[in-house]
Motif scaffolding. Structure first.
Motif, PDB file in Angstrom:
ATOM      1  N   TYR A 385      42.068 -23.457  -4.505  1.00  0.00           N
ATOM      2  CA  TYR A 385      42.047 -24.416  -5.606  1.00  0.00           C
ATOM      3  C   TYR A 385      42.573 -25.774  -5.150  1.00  0.00           C
ATOM      4  O   TYR A 385      42.002 -26.819  -5.458  1.00  0.00           O
ATOM      5  CB  TYR A 385      42.875 -23.906  -6.785  1.00  0.00           C
ATOM      6  CG  TYR A 385      42.777 -24.823  -7.976  1.00  0.00           C
ATOM      7  CD1 TYR A 385      41.664 -24.778  -8.812  1.00  0.00           C
ATOM      8  CD2 TYR A 385      43.770 -25.758  -8.242  1.00  0.00           C
ATOM      9  CE1 TYR A 385      41.537 -25.634  -9.880  1.00  0.00           C
ATOM     10  CE2 TYR A 385      43.656 -26.625  -9.322  1.00  0.00           C
ATOM     11  CZ  TYR A 385      42.546 -26.563 -10.135  1.00  0.00           C
ATOM     12  OH  TYR A 385      42.411 -27.414 -11.189  1.00  0.00           O
ATOM     13  N   GLU A 386      43.671 -25.746  -4.396  1.00  0.00           N
ATOM     14  CA  GLU A 386      44.259 -27.018  -3.953  1.00  0.00           C
ATOM     15  C   GLU A 386      43.292 -27.747  -3.028  1.00  0.00           C
ATOM     16  O   GLU A 386      43.013 -28.923  -3.191  1.00  0.00           O
ATOM     17  CB  GLU A 386      45.596 -26.804  -3.216  1.00  0.00           C
ATOM     18  CG  GLU A 386      46.689 -26.087  -4.016  1.00  0.00           C
ATOM     19  CD  GLU A 386      46.934 -26.655  -5.418  1.00  0.00           C
ATOM     20  OE1 GLU A 386      46.699 -27.859  -5.586  1.00  0.00           O
ATOM     21  OE2 GLU A 386      47.328 -25.897  -6.331  1.00  0.00           O
ATOM     22  N   LYS A 387      42.740 -27.026  -2.056  1.00  0.00           N
ATOM     23  CA  LYS A 387      41.902 -27.660  -1.035  1.00  0.00           C
ATOM     24  C   LYS A 387      40.582 -28.168  -1.651  1.00  0.00           C
ATOM     25  O   LYS A 387      40.294 -29.355  -1.613  1.00  0.00           O
ATOM     26  CB  LYS A 387      41.611 -26.645   0.081  1.00  0.00           C
ATOM     27  CG  LYS A 387      40.810 -27.207   1.241  1.00  0.00           C
ATOM     28  CD  LYS A 387      40.799 -26.254   2.415  1.00  0.00           C
ATOM     29  CE  LYS A 387      39.947 -25.017   2.237  1.00  0.00           C
ATOM     30  NZ  LYS A 387      38.537 -25.106   2.063  1.00  0.00           N
ATOM     31  N   ASP A 388      39.838 -27.244  -2.252  1.00  0.00           N
ATOM     32  CA  ASP A 388      38.534 -27.640  -2.776  1.00  0.00           C
ATOM     33  C   ASP A 388      38.658 -28.501  -4.019  1.00  0.00           C
ATOM     34  O   ASP A 388      37.825 -29.354  -4.280  1.00  0.00           O
ATOM     35  CB  ASP A 388      37.676 -26.408  -3.076  1.00  0.00           C
ATOM     36  CG  ASP A 388      37.122 -25.809  -1.802  1.00  0.00           C
ATOM     37  OD1 ASP A 388      37.831 -25.905  -0.794  1.00  0.00           O
ATOM     38  OD2 ASP A 388      36.012 -25.276  -1.823  1.00  0.00           O
ATOM     39  N   GLY A 389      39.732 -28.245  -4.784  1.00  0.00           N
ATOM     40  CA  GLY A 389      39.949 -29.033  -5.995  1.00  0.00           C
ATOM     41  C   GLY A 389      40.175 -30.489  -5.638  1.00  0.00           C
ATOM     42  O   GLY A 389      39.637 -31.396  -6.262  1.00  0.00           O
ATOM     43  N   SER A 415      31.417 -22.834 -11.709  1.00  0.00           N
ATOM     44  CA  SER A 415      31.425 -23.060 -10.274  1.00  0.00           C
ATOM     45  C   SER A 415      32.550 -22.236  -9.676  1.00  0.00           C
ATOM     46  O   SER A 415      33.323 -21.609 -10.406  1.00  0.00           O
ATOM     47  CB  SER A 415      31.674 -24.541 -10.004  1.00  0.00           C
ATOM     48  OG  SER A 415      32.972 -24.868 -10.472  1.00  0.00           O
ATOM     49  N   LYS A 416      32.651 -22.285  -8.367  1.00  0.00           N
ATOM     50  CA  LYS A 416      33.703 -21.536  -7.686  1.00  0.00           C
ATOM     51  C   LYS A 416      35.080 -22.013  -8.160  1.00  0.00           C
ATOM     52  O   LYS A 416      36.001 -21.231  -8.370  1.00  0.00           O
ATOM     53  CB  LYS A 416      33.544 -21.759  -6.190  1.00  0.00           C
ATOM     54  CG  LYS A 416      34.329 -20.807  -5.329  1.00  0.00           C
ATOM     55  CD  LYS A 416      33.909 -21.011  -3.882  1.00  0.00           C
ATOM     56  CE  LYS A 416      34.639 -20.083  -2.948  1.00  0.00           C
ATOM     57  NZ  LYS A 416      34.350 -20.388  -1.541  1.00  0.00           N
ATOM     58  N   LEU A 440      44.968 -20.389 -14.868  1.00  0.00           N
ATOM     59  CA  LEU A 440      44.969 -21.318 -16.003  1.00  0.00           C
ATOM     60  C   LEU A 440      44.393 -22.671 -15.608  1.00  0.00           C
ATOM     61  O   LEU A 440      43.645 -23.289 -16.369  1.00  0.00           O
ATOM     62  CB  LEU A 440      46.388 -21.485 -16.556  1.00  0.00           C
ATOM     63  CG  LEU A 440      46.944 -20.274 -17.334  1.00  0.00           C
ATOM     64  CD1 LEU A 440      48.406 -20.473 -17.687  1.00  0.00           C
ATOM     65  CD2 LEU A 440      46.122 -20.009 -18.595  1.00  0.00           C
ATOM     66  N   LYS A 441      44.716 -23.102 -14.385  1.00  0.00           N
ATOM     67  CA  LYS A 441      44.181 -24.393 -13.928  1.00  0.00           C
ATOM     68  C   LYS A 441      42.667 -24.340 -13.756  1.00  0.00           C
ATOM     69  O   LYS A 441      41.968 -25.328 -13.932  1.00  0.00           O
ATOM     70  CB  LYS A 441      44.807 -24.776 -12.577  1.00  0.00           C
ATOM     71  CG  LYS A 441      46.232 -25.263 -12.683  1.00  0.00           C
ATOM     72  CD  LYS A 441      46.675 -25.747 -11.319  1.00  0.00           C
ATOM     73  CE  LYS A 441      48.161 -26.048 -11.298  1.00  0.00           C
ATOM     74  NZ  LYS A 441      48.681 -26.042  -9.921  1.00  0.00           N
ATOM     75  N   MET A 442      42.156 -23.186 -13.378  1.00  0.00           N
ATOM     76  CA  MET A 442      40.714 -23.066 -13.128  1.00  0.00           C
ATOM     77  C   MET A 442      39.909 -22.981 -14.423  1.00  0.00           C
ATOM     78  O   MET A 442      38.693 -23.137 -14.401  1.00  0.00           O
ATOM     79  CB  MET A 442      40.441 -21.837 -12.253  1.00  0.00           C
ATOM     80  CG  MET A 442      40.981 -21.997 -10.847  1.00  0.00           C
ATOM     81  SD  MET A 442      40.854 -20.464  -9.901  1.00  0.00           S
ATOM     82  CE  MET A 442      39.399 -20.771  -8.940  1.00  0.00           C
TER      83      MET A 442
END
Ligand code: SAH
Length: 501
Positions: A385-389, A415-416, A440-442
């Motif tokens: 999440y951190e990297k792709d986000g 999406s992913k 929750l963030k996703m």
């Protein structure tokens, strides 16, 4: 009235504790009574006294409860496996329903009105016996020095000589007797925990309830088995009765050793040596084929697992467009069932062998839209999440076109990074906080929570609901008749999400 250890008291049992024990009061003093059934009046011997409550065990049933039945297994009181075998099955189910409900109320903090609206009755078994496809029997000696195998007596390592467990596959008895007779005839010793000497520690038996294939794996304190051809001969000579659900005869297809020379309580050793046949058995679950090695995790009650997965699938509401994460995916059973109905599934699992099995299972079933990541859910998901986000946010800021797999929520198909559905099926300790936080963030539209412990389930649901989700459906599935355990499936929906999606 002051009570002390070994006092005998008469108690009416009015409730059931979380571990299946009967609860009753004598002159205001609460007793937790092992092996008592709700509705019994019993004479009980006090085993431990605390200031306000104590523990006891049944000496004599004075008036049996209408919920009391004759247990299938003569050893059920001594064996640690079945806590509520003496309770009528419909009452066992009611107990499990209440257990889930009470945890949601007390730990989850949900209102009674909500729970009573969203919760459906627990799904029971048609036949709550002989449902387990896997058993691990310790091998040792009785007091007279006779070679025995069976089960550990509750909370001890004393072996009860019982080869005929009422929860296991019926052929286990014949297989165990063949192993014992091979050991006697060939002077093969059993392992002694106290000294670390002796050879055979456990016998693992797994049956493919669909395929009829059976695996026998001896866990040994050494690297080889003397006269192993004799063992193979004896096992293959067993006249096995019955068939798997596929109609194929039950047959032994895999005989192996698991090398475990450590002084440990861990049963299996990681070094598997094949003696005869194939290294895996195959079984079919929800129409998919799975290869099961001695070390893989595989649900122990396949009939009820199909019902459990069926519910999880229904809750996921897949139409073919969705992106799904399956956290704690094991050998990919849920992931692959979902992949057939979704656009893309990502599985996460901490055990490397299970991930290798999951990839192999995807290949064998010709499923190309399931990808598996090895690692802890609470590390893999946030790292991703951190990297792709971050990459996505940069792209959005600089006005670059987003590629199809990195859309924002609300657009058609997730999406992913912002999946439509996240499924979790954690072990008893539940999900890690970091994992819940990232979920929750996703912001998936739906979260499907499959749980084997309704207390940690309730704790985690509280966090997710405080974070913007609504509890929509809850249903227990009984995978473990005779015991106090129960599985649950839950559907959460993102507040403001369109339920039609
Ligand atoms: N969904 C699978 C497996 C459920 S059992 C099935 O139905 O068959 C729970 C799984 O979680 C086990 O395979 C265990 O190895 C795995 N596990 C335990 N802790 C984990 C963690 N922190 N992150 C990812 N997987 C974990």
């Amino acid at each position: 009235m002051e009570y002390k250890k070994n006092d005998i008291v008469t108690v009416a049992i009015e409730d059931i504790g979380n571990d299946g024990e009967g609860i009753g009061k004598t002159e205001g003093y609460t007793l937790f009574v092992k092996d008592a059934v709700i509705g019994d009046v019993v004479e009980a011997r006090i085993t431990k006294c605390k200031k306000n409550y104590g523990y006891a065990r049944v000496e004599k049933v004075v008036t049996p409860s209408s919920f009391r039945v004759e247990p299938e297994c003569p050893f059920h009181k001594r064996c640690g496996g079945c806590q509520i075998q003496a309770m009528r099955y419909d009452k066992q189910l009611a107990f499990k329903q209440d257990k889930i409900r009470n945890n949601l109320l007390r730990i989850g903090g949900f209102s009674k009105e909500l729970i009573d609206t969203v919760m459906e009755p627990v799904v029971g078994m048609e036949e709550p016996w002989h449902y387990r496809n896997k058993a691990q029997f310790p091998v040792g000696y009785d007091r007279e020095g006779n070679l025995i195998t069976g089960f550990y007596a509750g909370r001890t390592h004393d072996i009860i000589a019982n080869t005929d467990c009422a929860l296991g596959a019926p052929e286990n008895k014949q297989i165990l007797e063949a192993v014992l007779s091979y050991m006697r005839e060939n002077h093969v010793t059993a392992y002694r925990e106290e000294t670390g000497e002796g050879l055979v520690r456990h016998v693992l038996i797994r049956t493919g309830f669909w395929s009829g294939e059976i695996m026998v794996c001896l866990v040994v304190n050494g690297t080889r088995l003397p006269a192993s051809e004799k063992l193979i001969e004896q096992l293959l000579e067993i006249p096995l009765a019955g068939t798997g659900k596929s109609g194929q005869d039950k047959r032994i297809t895999s005989i192996s050793l698991s090398v475990n020379t450590q002084k440990t309580n861990v049963i299996m050793g990681n070094d598997i040596r094949l003696l005869w046949g194939k290294d895996c058995i195959q079984d079919t679950l929800c129409g998919l084929t799975f290869s099961i090695s001695p070390l893989s995790f595989y649900q122990v009650n396949p009939g009820q697992t199909e019902k459990l997965y069926g519910l999880a699938l229904e809750y996921a509401g897949l139409t073919g467009r969705e992106t799904v994460w399956d956290l704690y995916c094991g050998i990919g059973t849920i992931s692959l069932c979902m992949a057939k109905k979704a656009k893309q599934v990502y599985g996460v699992e901490v055990v490397p062998q299970a991930i290798a099995d999951a990839r192999e299972n995807a290949r064998v079933n010709q499923i190309a839209n399931a990808e598996f990541y090895e690692g802890k859910a609470e590390e893999v998901l946030p790292a991703f999440y951190e990297k792709d986000g971050q990459a996505e946010r940069l792209e959005t800021m600089s006005g670059q076109a987003k590629n199809e797999s990195e859309q924002l929520p609300g657009e058609q198909g997730g999406s992913k990074l912002h999946p439509d559905v996240i499924v979790v099926d954690p072990p008893r300790k539940g999900c890690d906080e970091k994992c819940l936080e990232t979920m929750l963030k996703m912001q998936p539209e739906r979260i499907v929570y499959v749980s084997c412990d309704s207390a940690t389930l309730a704790r985690d649901l509280k966090v997710l609901c405080e974070g913007g989700y609504e509890l929509k459906r809850v249903r227990g599935v009984d995978q473990f008749g005779g015991t106090v355990h129960v599985e649950s499936t839950v559907l959460l929906q993102r507040r403001g999400a369109d339920p039609a999606h």
